[in-house]
Design an enzyme around this catalytic site. Structure first.
Site, PDB file in Angstrom:
ATOM      1  N   LYS A 104       0.865  -1.180   0.000  1.00 33.98           N
ATOM      2  CA  LYS A 104       0.000   0.000   0.000  1.00 33.98           C
ATOM      3  C   LYS A 104       0.894   1.220   0.000  1.00 33.98           C
ATOM      4  CE  LYS A 104      -4.454   0.916   0.112  1.00 33.98           C
ATOM      5  NZ  LYS A 104      -5.564   0.090  -0.365  1.00 33.98           N
TER       6      LYS A 104
HETATM    7  P1  NAD Z   1     -13.233   7.507  -2.599  1.00 37.87           P
HETATM    8  O1  NAD Z   1     -12.307   8.603  -2.218  1.00 37.87           O
HETATM    9  O2  NAD Z   1     -13.641   7.378  -4.026  1.00 37.87           O
HETATM   10  O3  NAD Z   1     -14.577   7.623  -1.734  1.00 37.87           O
HETATM   11  C1  NAD Z   1     -14.611   7.717  -0.358  1.00 37.87           C
HETATM   12  C2  NAD Z   1     -16.003   8.190   0.020  1.00 37.87           C
HETATM   13  O4  NAD Z   1     -16.145   8.176   1.441  1.00 37.87           O
HETATM   14  C3  NAD Z   1     -16.311   9.614  -0.423  1.00 37.87           C
HETATM   15  O5  NAD Z   1     -17.649   9.692  -0.861  1.00 37.87           O
HETATM   16  C4  NAD Z   1     -16.145  10.417   0.856  1.00 37.87           C
HETATM   17  O6  NAD Z   1     -16.881  11.634   0.854  1.00 37.87           O
HETATM   18  C5  NAD Z   1     -16.680   9.421   1.863  1.00 37.87           C
HETATM   19  N1  NAD Z   1     -16.290   9.671   3.243  1.00 37.87           N
HETATM   20  C6  NAD Z   1     -15.074   9.986   3.751  1.00 37.87           C
HETATM   21  N2  NAD Z   1     -15.158  10.134   5.087  1.00 37.87           N
HETATM   22  C7  NAD Z   1     -16.444   9.891   5.421  1.00 37.87           C
HETATM   23  C8  NAD Z   1     -17.157   9.894   6.634  1.00 37.87           C
HETATM   24  N3  NAD Z   1     -16.547  10.181   7.786  1.00 37.87           N
HETATM   25  N4  NAD Z   1     -18.476   9.592   6.612  1.00 37.87           N
HETATM   26  C9  NAD Z   1     -19.114   9.315   5.460  1.00 37.87           C
HETATM   27  N5  NAD Z   1     -18.481   9.293   4.284  1.00 37.87           N
HETATM   28  C10 NAD Z   1     -17.175   9.593   4.259  1.00 37.87           C
HETATM   29  O7  NAD Z   1     -12.589   6.163  -2.048  1.00 37.87           O
HETATM   30  P2  NAD Z   1     -12.897   4.674  -2.503  1.00 37.87           P
HETATM   31  O8  NAD Z   1     -11.930   4.301  -3.539  1.00 37.87           O
HETATM   32  O9  NAD Z   1     -14.370   4.546  -2.743  1.00 37.87           O
HETATM   33  O10 NAD Z   1     -12.502   3.882  -1.173  1.00 37.87           O
HETATM   34  C11 NAD Z   1     -13.390   3.756  -0.067  1.00 37.87           C
HETATM   35  C12 NAD Z   1     -12.919   2.608   0.812  1.00 37.87           C
HETATM   36  O11 NAD Z   1     -12.867   1.416   0.035  1.00 37.87           O
HETATM   37  C13 NAD Z   1     -11.512   2.762   1.402  1.00 37.87           C
HETATM   38  O12 NAD Z   1     -11.487   2.116   2.661  1.00 37.87           O
HETATM   39  C14 NAD Z   1     -10.648   2.002   0.428  1.00 37.87           C
HETATM   40  O13 NAD Z   1      -9.424   1.559   1.002  1.00 37.87           O
HETATM   41  C15 NAD Z   1     -11.565   0.844   0.110  1.00 37.87           C
HETATM   42  N6  NAD Z   1     -11.271   0.164  -1.145  1.00 37.87           N
HETATM   43  C16 NAD Z   1     -11.205   0.820  -2.338  1.00 37.87           C
HETATM   44  C17 NAD Z   1     -10.948   0.107  -3.507  1.00 37.87           C
HETATM   45  C18 NAD Z   1     -10.959   0.766  -4.851  1.00 37.87           C
HETATM   46  O14 NAD Z   1     -10.846   0.046  -5.859  1.00 37.87           O
HETATM   47  N7  NAD Z   1     -11.133   2.067  -4.956  1.00 37.87           N
HETATM   48  C19 NAD Z   1     -10.717  -1.270  -3.454  1.00 37.87           C
HETATM   49  C20 NAD Z   1     -10.804  -1.929  -2.219  1.00 37.87           C
HETATM   50  C21 NAD Z   1     -11.085  -1.191  -1.079  1.00 37.87           C
END
Ligand code: NAD
Length: 417
Positions: A104
């Site tokens: 990561k």
């Molecule tokens: P992103 O930045 O696209 O979206 C994150 C979302 O969470 C946004 O809408 C943001 O406004 C919201 N957010 C942040 N803090 C918040 C809070 N306190 N309360 C409510 N909403 C809140 O990120 P993402 O890529 O969607 O990733 C989200 C999660 O999924 C992370 O934990 C990431 O590690 C995990 N993840 C992502 C992927 C991927 O392919 N993008 C893959 C596996 C896991």
């Protein structure tokens, strides 16, 4: 709590190791990341002053294949967080049995306060700083919170400039025109949808009778919400960092998606559709069948776990549930589909992207989705039946299966020299 994430990782390893009766000489290896890199990332800001950001890349394990993991831009990024996320990537790749280790990366910064040019310069400098340890057969980055296909395109271009040739297989999650895979952007959310539908099937629940609340409306949350909406579930709560909305009759997810496509920072703030404002805390406590935390880690804690009313939690985010909360929810009979399984769709299609880049032969989206479905459903079935057989929760089951695979690779390879 934030700085104790890695202690949560160690606790999870210990629980699985004990249940597996793991050889102590292997157990100790699993608790140490292979390599941790901290870099200074100086950036000339638009107003002429120089800002120095701190960046990280942690390679937790390469025992089963090249390291793989996303890059996060967020003010809370720390070595502890990156290390924990790198460990989870290791177990995630192992539980779905794809030939990768785990890594990561991240930069401690607030991208919302930076211009696109500043973010681009920061990305390119960070890429050069981690270049000595990444590579298509060593460590392949991908998007995570606040990074996307465009960011991956900059990383690919930077590496290509250094190599003097176009290096497609250095990152995944790239734009489709630059060697990205069809279906990658939606893959994590699609995987969350598949995991949710598989759980409903196992529990004999009717999809059209199912209510869902989703925390986070970014890459993972918005796609999961939209696909579950299309599958017939009623999405009654959605939140992002700017606030939360609910409608017991069901929210218009396509309408909300249209709104964020052009809103400031892609946030729901100011959304005027048919919905009531609620707080982020209230969203987690909504009376729903399925809760999908898809924002950040440490959202369901010992403070709010007893107030969660959902019967099923599908972890779109990494580490949204603390171990204390996990116990409280488990004792209450709430089914939790753990992050390393539920959100593995992203890394599975990243794997397909890498394979396509290496072959220089690209699949159509049906091929991508068919293979994603196949791998995820098979892994879900393995975790579900193993957990039932051992009378343990799905998280422990998933960890046991994953850690056993990593441990086996250690055993087979031995310690060099
Ligand atoms: P992103 O930045 O696209 O979206 C994150 C979302 O969470 C946004 O809408 C943001 O406004 C919201 N957010 C942040 N803090 C918040 C809070 N306190 N309360 C409510 N909403 C809140 O990120 P993402 O890529 O969607 O990733 C989200 C999660 O999924 C992370 O934990 C990431 O590690 C995990 N993840 C992502 C992927 C991927 O392919 N993008 C893959 C596996 C896991």
């Amino acid at each position: 709590m934030k700085n104790n994430l890695f202690s949560m990782v160690l606790k999870q390893i210990d629980i699985a190791a004990k249940k597996l009766n793991l050889d102590e000489n292997i157990h100790v290896l699993l608790k140490h990341p292979e390599r941790e890199l901290i870099v200074a990332v100086p950036v000339e800001m638009d107003d002429g002053h120089t800002e120095v950001f701190t960046g990280y890349r942690v390679q937790y394990s390469s025992i089963r294949g090249p390291c793989k993991g996303g890059i996060r831009y967020h003010p809370d990024v720390s070595l502890d967080e990156v290390k924990s996320l790198a460990a989870w990537m290791t177990w995630k790749c192992a539980v779905v049995n794809i030939p990768y280790g785990g890594a990561k990366g991240g930069i401690k910064c607030d991208p919302f306060k930076m211009s696109k040019n500043e973010i681009q310069r920061m990305t390119r400098r960070y890429t050069v700083m981690i270049l000595p340890i990444i590579g298509p057969r060593r460590d392949i980055p991908a998007p995570d919170v606040n990074t996307d296909a465009e960011t991956m395109g900059w990383i690919m271009d930077t590496v290509s400039m250094f190599e003097g040739r176009t290096v497609l297989d250095i990152v995944t999650g790239k734009p489709v025109g630059l060697g990205g895979s069809l279906g990658r952007r939606e893959a994590t959310g699609r995987g969350v949808m598949i995991a949710t539908l598989e759980t409903l099937k196992k529990l004999g629940r009717d999809v059209s009778d199912t209510t869902v609340a989703v925390q986070g409306f970014g890459n993972v949350g918005s796609v999961a919400a939209n696909l579950l909406y299309s599958a017939g579930c009623k999405i009654i709560g959605i939140s992002d960092v700017s606030g939360a909305f609910c409608n017991p009759k069901g929210l218009g997810i396509p309408d909300m998606l249209k709104y964020v496509a052009t809103s400031k920072n892609r946030l729901l703030e100011g959304y005027q559709g048919e919905a009531d404002d609620i707080s982020n805390e209230e969203l987690l406590q909504m009376d729903v069948d399925v809760l999908i935390p898809s924002a950040l880690e440490n959202q369901i804690t010992k403070e709010n776990a007893s107030k969660v009313k959902a019967k099923i939690i599908v972890e779109g985010a990494n580490g949204p549930t603390t171990p204390e909360a996990d116990k409280i929810l488990g004792d209450r009979g709430i089914v939790i589909v753990p992050d390393i399984l539920a959100n593995a769709g992203g890394v599975i299609v990243s794997y397909f992207e890498w394979v396509q880049d290496i072959q220089a032969f690209f699949w159509d989206v049906d091929e991508v989705n068919k293979n994603l479905n196949r791998i995820l459903c098979k892994s879900f079935e393995e975790v579900w039946s193993f957990s039932k057989e051992k009378k343990i929760d799905m998280r422990t089951g998933a960890y046991m299966l994953a850690i056993e695979r990593v441990a086996e690779a250690h055993k087979q390879r031995g310690i060099f020299p």
